[in-house]
Design a protein around this motif. Sequence first.
Motif, short mmCIF file in Angstrom:
data_model
loop_
_atom_site.label_atom_id
_atom_site.label_comp_id
_atom_site.label_asym_id
_atom_site.label_seq_id
_atom_site.Cartn_x
_atom_site.Cartn_y
_atom_site.Cartn_z
N GLY A 82 0.83 -1.21 0.00
CA GLY A 82 0.00 0.00 0.00
C GLY A 82 0.85 1.25 0.00
N TRP A 83 1.92 1.21 0.78
CA TRP A 83 2.86 2.33 0.83
C TRP A 83 3.57 2.49 -0.51
CZ3 TRP A 83 8.45 2.07 1.12
CH2 TRP A 83 9.06 3.29 1.41
N MET A 84 3.97 1.39 -1.12
CA MET A 84 4.62 1.44 -2.42
C MET A 84 3.66 1.96 -3.49
SD MET A 84 7.81 0.58 -2.13
CE MET A 84 8.47 -0.06 -3.67
N ASP A 85 2.40 1.54 -3.42
CA ASP A 85 1.40 2.00 -4.38
C ASP A 85 1.21 3.51 -4.28
OD1 ASP A 85 -0.53 1.52 -6.44
OD2 ASP A 85 -2.11 1.72 -4.95
N TYR A 86 1.18 4.00 -3.05
CA TYR A 86 1.04 5.45 -2.84
C TYR A 86 2.25 6.19 -3.40
CZ TYR A 86 0.21 9.93 -0.65
OH TYR A 86 0.00 11.27 -0.44
N ARG A 87 3.43 5.68 -3.11
CA ARG A 87 4.65 6.29 -3.64
C ARG A 87 4.64 6.29 -5.16
NH1 ARG A 87 9.87 3.62 -2.26
NH2 ARG A 87 10.63 5.38 -3.50
N LEU A 88 4.25 5.16 -5.73
CA LEU A 88 4.23 5.03 -7.18
C LEU A 88 3.29 6.06 -7.80
CD1 LEU A 88 5.24 3.34 -9.58
CD2 LEU A 88 3.35 1.77 -9.18
N MET A 89 2.13 6.24 -7.21
CA MET A 89 1.18 7.21 -7.71
C MET A 89 1.73 8.64 -7.61
SD MET A 89 -2.66 8.05 -6.29
CE MET A 89 -1.98 8.63 -4.71
N VAL A 90 2.25 8.99 -6.44
CA VAL A 90 2.71 10.35 -6.19
C VAL A 90 3.92 10.70 -7.07
CG1 VAL A 90 3.79 11.85 -4.47
CG2 VAL A 90 1.78 10.49 -3.86
N GLU A 91 4.84 9.76 -7.21
CA GLU A 91 6.10 10.07 -7.88
C GLU A 91 6.02 9.98 -9.40
OE1 GLU A 91 9.71 8.81 -6.12
OE2 GLU A 91 8.83 8.54 -4.14
N THR A 92 4.90 9.51 -9.93
CA THR A 92 4.76 9.44 -11.39
C THR A 92 3.65 10.33 -11.92
OG1 THR A 92 3.25 7.53 -11.30
CG2 THR A 92 5.63 7.07 -11.45
#
Length: 224
Positions: free
Chosen positions: A82-92
């Motif tokens: 979930g944390w990785m998914d959030y990072r992925l969304m924010v950083e792309t």
Amino acid sequence: MTNLPLHLQIAVNPKLYVKNPESSTLGKNIIQESILLLDEIGFDAFTFKKLGERIGSNESSLYRYFENKHKLLLYLSSWYWGWMDYRLMVETMNLADPKTKLNKAIAVLAGPVVDDQSTSHINESILSRIIVLEFSKTFLTKEVDQENREGFFLVYKNVINRLIQIIAEVDLNYPYAKSLASSIVEGGLHQHFLKDHLTSITNCNQTTSPADFYSHLVTQLFTS
């Protein structure tokens, strides 16, 4: 890494816990110390009795939060993805060029992980080591199909589906986007393991990360 909001809350399937560990100081302490103990002794040697002794709490109090250690590992894994998914969304999200976006996604998913200061009781750098070593144990079980139906792996699949969408932006007609996306995510974990333990069979090392390998791979694949 893009700074994430303070006191970041990651949603986890409520079927994975008896009582939400985020709801109390003891619950957060269980999460924090279970990560440290799993990193020290591994999942096979990990028991609630050992965790209870570590945090100075009765073993029975841990069962008020988690049914067993398998559910605890599923919880930690789900939180991590979930944390990785959030990072992925924010950083792309603000990247217009599809190939740049894909390379950033690979950097997030297969690159080194640093601790996120917005989650004070969870050390993501240590948790990532647990995911590398232990994540496969969450689904290489006889119960995987039932647990999949109950949504235990939904967040993990969300990460892969987000990567599939990014690959489609690069080449909508590429026929193996699902296999490529899952290979990047799973392969990234495996290459991190090889880098740290079986160094003679990987080109990844302390200066070359799995993200470098997969970025090179997709660059060759999608060269126009």
